[in-house]
Motif scaffolding. Structure first.
Motif, short mmCIF file in Angstrom:
data_model
loop_
_atom_site.label_atom_id
_atom_site.label_comp_id
_atom_site.label_asym_id
_atom_site.label_seq_id
_atom_site.Cartn_x
_atom_site.Cartn_y
_atom_site.Cartn_z
N HIS A 138 0.70 -1.16 -0.16
CA HIS A 138 0.00 -0.30 0.35
C HIS A 138 0.86 1.32 -0.05
N PRO A 139 0.21 2.64 -0.66
CA PRO A 139 1.05 3.95 -0.41
C PRO A 139 1.67 4.11 1.11
N GLY A 140 2.76 4.95 0.97
CA GLY A 140 2.98 5.23 2.22
C GLY A 140 4.21 4.43 2.85
N GLU A 141 4.17 5.16 4.33
CA GLU A 141 5.49 4.36 4.98
C GLU A 141 5.30 3.79 6.35
N ARG A 150 10.67 -11.30 19.28
CA ARG A 150 11.42 -11.67 18.36
C ARG A 150 10.18 -11.36 16.91
N LEU A 151 10.94 -10.44 15.77
CA LEU A 151 9.94 -10.23 14.81
C LEU A 151 10.24 -10.78 13.68
N ARG A 152 9.84 -11.68 12.65
CA ARG A 152 10.08 -11.94 10.84
C ARG A 152 9.61 -11.08 11.08
N LEU A 153 10.69 -9.78 10.13
CA LEU A 153 9.86 -9.64 9.12
C LEU A 153 10.51 -9.57 7.61
N ARG A 154 9.48 -9.70 7.15
CA ARG A 154 9.58 -9.99 4.96
C ARG A 154 9.16 -8.48 4.56
N LEU A 155 10.21 -8.55 3.42
CA LEU A 155 10.47 -7.33 3.13
C LEU A 155 10.51 -7.66 1.79
N GLY A 156 10.24 -7.86 0.31
CA GLY A 156 10.19 -7.92 -0.35
C GLY A 156 10.57 -9.81 -0.52
N ASP A 157 12.01 -9.49 -1.16
CA ASP A 157 12.38 -11.52 -1.18
C ASP A 157 13.23 -11.89 0.12
N ALA A 158 13.96 -10.85 0.90
CA ALA A 158 14.17 -10.43 1.91
C ALA A 158 13.67 -11.25 3.33
N THR A 159 14.05 -11.89 4.27
CA THR A 159 13.41 -12.41 5.81
C THR A 159 14.25 -11.63 6.71
N HIS A 160 13.93 -11.02 7.37
CA HIS A 160 15.07 -10.89 8.05
C HIS A 160 14.01 -10.38 9.92
N LEU A 161 15.40 -11.61 10.78
CA LEU A 161 15.08 -11.84 12.15
C LEU A 161 15.35 -10.41 12.91
N LEU A 162 14.43 -9.53 13.52
CA LEU A 162 14.37 -8.49 14.82
C LEU A 162 14.08 -9.08 15.63
N THR A 163 15.13 -8.55 17.00
CA THR A 163 15.49 -9.16 18.70
C THR A 163 15.13 -7.61 19.17
N ARG A 164 15.08 -7.55 20.31
CA ARG A 164 14.64 -5.85 20.82
C ARG A 164 15.02 -5.50 20.94
N GLY A 165 15.32 -4.18 20.63
CA GLY A 165 15.78 -2.71 20.25
C GLY A 165 16.21 -2.80 18.75
N LEU A 173 5.12 0.33 0.24
CA LEU A 173 5.13 -0.67 -1.84
C LEU A 173 6.26 -1.68 -1.68
N THR A 174 6.97 -1.58 -0.87
CA THR A 174 7.78 -3.10 -1.21
C THR A 174 6.49 -4.90 -0.53
N PRO A 175 6.03 -5.13 -0.83
CA PRO A 175 5.40 -6.07 -0.06
C PRO A 175 6.27 -6.86 1.12
N HIS A 176 5.19 -6.09 2.08
CA HIS A 176 6.32 -7.09 3.19
C HIS A 176 5.12 -7.91 4.35
N ARG A 177 5.32 -8.65 5.34
CA ARG A 177 5.01 -8.50 6.54
C ARG A 177 5.25 -9.21 7.42
N ILE A 178 4.70 -9.48 8.26
CA ILE A 178 5.35 -9.23 9.82
C ILE A 178 4.73 -10.33 11.04
N ALA A 179 5.15 -10.61 11.58
CA ALA A 179 4.54 -12.29 11.95
C ALA A 179 6.39 -12.32 13.40
N ALA A 180 5.00 -13.03 14.59
CA ALA A 180 6.10 -13.54 15.76
C ALA A 180 6.75 -14.47 14.97
N ALA A 181 7.89 -14.28 15.82
CA ALA A 181 8.81 -16.33 15.07
C ALA A 181 9.22 -16.63 17.26
N ASP A 182 8.37 -16.36 17.96
CA ASP A 182 8.37 -17.38 19.07
C ASP A 182 7.00 -17.62 19.76
#
Length: 212
Positions: A138-141, A150-165, A173-182
């Motif tokens: 969708h449009p925007g930021e 811990r968060l699993r963040l998918r941005l386009g074809d890349a997947t990132h695992l984010l932790t506290r901080g 507009l980049t296809p994205h999704r968020i999901a809890a990793a734990d």
């Protein structure tokens, strides 16, 4: 997929009746009519089937937070307006003691900013296994900061695992999704820009994707 709700497309179970969100159904219907959108047009823009949106508007189903965000953008309003919240307009300070959590499709969120602004800030609790297969575009930021878990963040074809901080700031507009990793879920500070125009064609709606 067109004609399918996000839960239908991802294979996730639909949320139950919205007993804890009594104000949502009439607000959804009123704001859609105020935006001069038919049920079919609004549903198509949000990536829902008309039948699913109708159930949301009649209180037979409970919308998830991603659904509320999508509908808020389409109608040019905020999640707070969709929920019928009555916080003072443009109050600069949000006191923790004055804010109650709101449940939406298994998620929980706390307003962290004032309504009626160009950005909306939320503190969000994302449970494990909830909405993890819904990809949004969708449009925007969007900007998010991991408060706990811990968060699993998918941005386009890349997947990132984010932790506290950890944080992320990206074009929506980049296809994205968020999901809890734990299993204990993840807590986020989440800020997104609002789509001020009610024109449904500006919202590209959610897509579907496989588990990374």
């Amino acid at each position: 997929m067109e004609g399918m709700s996000p839960s239908e497309a991802s294979g996730a179970p639909e949320a139950g009746p919205a007993a804890d969100l009594p104000a949502v159904a009439p607000q959804l219907r009123e704001l859609r009519r105020r935006a001069s959108l038919t049920l079919e047009a609004a549903a198509r823009a949000a990536g829902l089937s008309p039948a699913h949106l109708s159930r949301l508007e009649t209180g037979q189903r409970q919308p998830s937070l991603p659904m509320l965000l999508a509908l808020a953008r389409i109608y040019g309003t905020t999640v707070s307006d969709l929920l019928g919240e009555t916080a003072a307009e443009r109050d600069a300070v949000v006191r923790a003691a004055d804010v109650e959590p709101t449940a939406a499709g298994g998620w929980a969120y706390w307003p962290a900013g004032a309504p009626g602004r160009g950005m909306q800030a939320l503190r969000v609790q994302v449970p494990y296994g909830s909405q993890g297969d819904i990809v949004r575009v969708h449009p925007g930021e969007e900007w998010l900061y991991v408060l706990g878990g811990r968060l699993r963040l998918r941005l386009g074809d890349a997947t990132h695992l984010l932790t506290r901080g950890d944080s992320a700031h990206f074009d929506s507009l980049t296809p994205h999704r968020i999901a809890a990793a734990d299993p204990d879920g993840v807590e986020l500070l989440f800020v997104h820009t609002l789509l001020q125009s009610p024109t449904a064609t500006l919202c590209l709606g959610p897509l579907t994707g496989g588990t990374p």
